[in-house]
Scaffold this motif. Structure first.
Motif, mmCIF file in Angstrom:
data_model
loop_
_atom_site.group_PDB
_atom_site.id
_atom_site.type_symbol
_atom_site.label_atom_id
_atom_site.label_comp_id
_atom_site.label_asym_id
_atom_site.label_seq_id
_atom_site.Cartn_x
_atom_site.Cartn_y
_atom_site.Cartn_z
ATOM 1 N N ALA A 29 0.824 -1.203 0.000
ATOM 2 C CA ALA A 29 0.000 0.000 0.000
ATOM 3 C C ALA A 29 0.862 1.258 0.000
ATOM 4 O O ALA A 29 0.569 2.232 -0.704
ATOM 5 C CB ALA A 29 -0.939 0.005 1.209
ATOM 6 N N GLN A 30 1.931 1.256 0.784
ATOM 7 C CA GLN A 30 2.823 2.414 0.817
ATOM 8 C C GLN A 30 3.517 2.609 -0.527
ATOM 9 O O GLN A 30 3.685 3.731 -0.998
ATOM 10 C CB GLN A 30 3.851 2.257 1.941
ATOM 11 C CG GLN A 30 3.249 2.417 3.315
ATOM 12 C CD GLN A 30 4.223 2.080 4.435
ATOM 13 O OE1 GLN A 30 5.169 1.324 4.245
ATOM 14 N NE2 GLN A 30 3.972 2.638 5.608
ATOM 15 N N ARG A 33 0.990 4.031 -2.999
ATOM 16 C CA ARG A 33 0.733 5.444 -2.728
ATOM 17 C C ARG A 33 1.868 6.314 -3.268
ATOM 18 O O ARG A 33 1.632 7.362 -3.866
ATOM 19 C CB ARG A 33 0.567 5.677 -1.231
ATOM 20 C CG ARG A 33 0.311 7.125 -0.914
ATOM 21 C CD ARG A 33 0.086 7.374 0.531
ATOM 22 N NE ARG A 33 -0.082 8.799 0.740
ATOM 23 C CZ ARG A 33 -0.542 9.314 1.826
ATOM 24 N NH1 ARG A 33 -0.910 8.557 2.822
ATOM 25 N NH2 ARG A 33 -0.651 10.628 1.948
ATOM 26 N N LYS A 34 3.098 5.867 -3.072
ATOM 27 C CA LYS A 34 4.238 6.635 -3.577
ATOM 28 C C LYS A 34 4.199 6.717 -5.101
ATOM 29 O O LYS A 34 4.430 7.786 -5.674
ATOM 30 C CB LYS A 34 5.554 6.010 -3.117
ATOM 31 C CG LYS A 34 6.756 6.816 -3.557
ATOM 32 C CD LYS A 34 8.038 6.226 -3.063
ATOM 33 C CE LYS A 34 9.266 6.996 -3.468
ATOM 34 N NZ LYS A 34 9.198 7.792 -4.635
ATOM 35 N N ALA A 36 1.543 6.552 -6.975
ATOM 36 C CA ALA A 36 0.438 7.441 -7.335
ATOM 37 C C ALA A 36 0.836 8.906 -7.136
ATOM 38 O O ALA A 36 0.503 9.763 -7.958
ATOM 39 C CB ALA A 36 -0.791 7.116 -6.495
ATOM 40 N N GLU A 37 1.546 9.195 -6.070
ATOM 41 C CA GLU A 37 2.000 10.565 -5.838
ATOM 42 C C GLU A 37 3.008 10.992 -6.900
ATOM 43 O O GLU A 37 3.033 12.153 -7.307
ATOM 44 C CB GLU A 37 2.610 10.695 -4.441
ATOM 45 C CG GLU A 37 1.576 10.634 -3.330
ATOM 46 C CD GLU A 37 2.192 10.601 -1.941
ATOM 47 O OE1 GLU A 37 3.424 10.459 -1.831
ATOM 48 O OE2 GLU A 37 1.436 10.694 -0.967
ATOM 49 N N ARG A 40 1.175 12.065 -10.071
ATOM 50 C CA ARG A 40 0.223 13.166 -9.906
ATOM 51 C C ARG A 40 0.411 14.302 -10.921
ATOM 52 O O ARG A 40 -0.566 14.760 -11.500
ATOM 53 C CB ARG A 40 0.296 13.699 -8.481
ATOM 54 C CG ARG A 40 -0.733 14.758 -8.204
ATOM 55 C CD ARG A 40 -0.630 15.276 -6.777
ATOM 56 N NE ARG A 40 -1.663 16.237 -6.535
ATOM 57 C CZ ARG A 40 -2.662 16.042 -5.705
ATOM 58 N NH1 ARG A 40 -2.762 14.928 -5.036
ATOM 59 N NH2 ARG A 40 -3.576 16.977 -5.531
#
Length: 72
Positions: A29-30, A33-34, A36-37, A40
């Motif tokens: 998950a981490q 998220r990274k 996805a960031e 961005r």
């Protein structure tokens, strides 16, 4: 008595299968998220392009409707 003392202070030994699975899920998950960031800025740029195209299309439709004599 020693077992109770070890459990009280947190010396539990090896992590269980559930704890290992949870740690793996947290790592994934981490990582997601990274990623996805990191994507961005690209996503925001694509959204700007699509938004501009939508607005342009909206005005083109209104102009065409006005030329046809229809109501907007």
């Amino acid at each position: 008595m020693l077992r109770w003392l070890r459990l009280t202070i947190g010396c539990r030994g090896k992590p269980t299968a559930g704890q290992r699975a949870a740690a793996g899920a947290l790592d994934r998950a981490q990582c997601a998220r990274k990623e996805a960031e990191d994507r961005r800025p690209e996503v925001e740029a694509a959204a700007r392009v699509l938004r501009a195209a939508r607005i342009e299309n909206h005005f083109a439709e209104r102009i065409a409707a006005a030329l046809r004599g229809g109501a907007t």
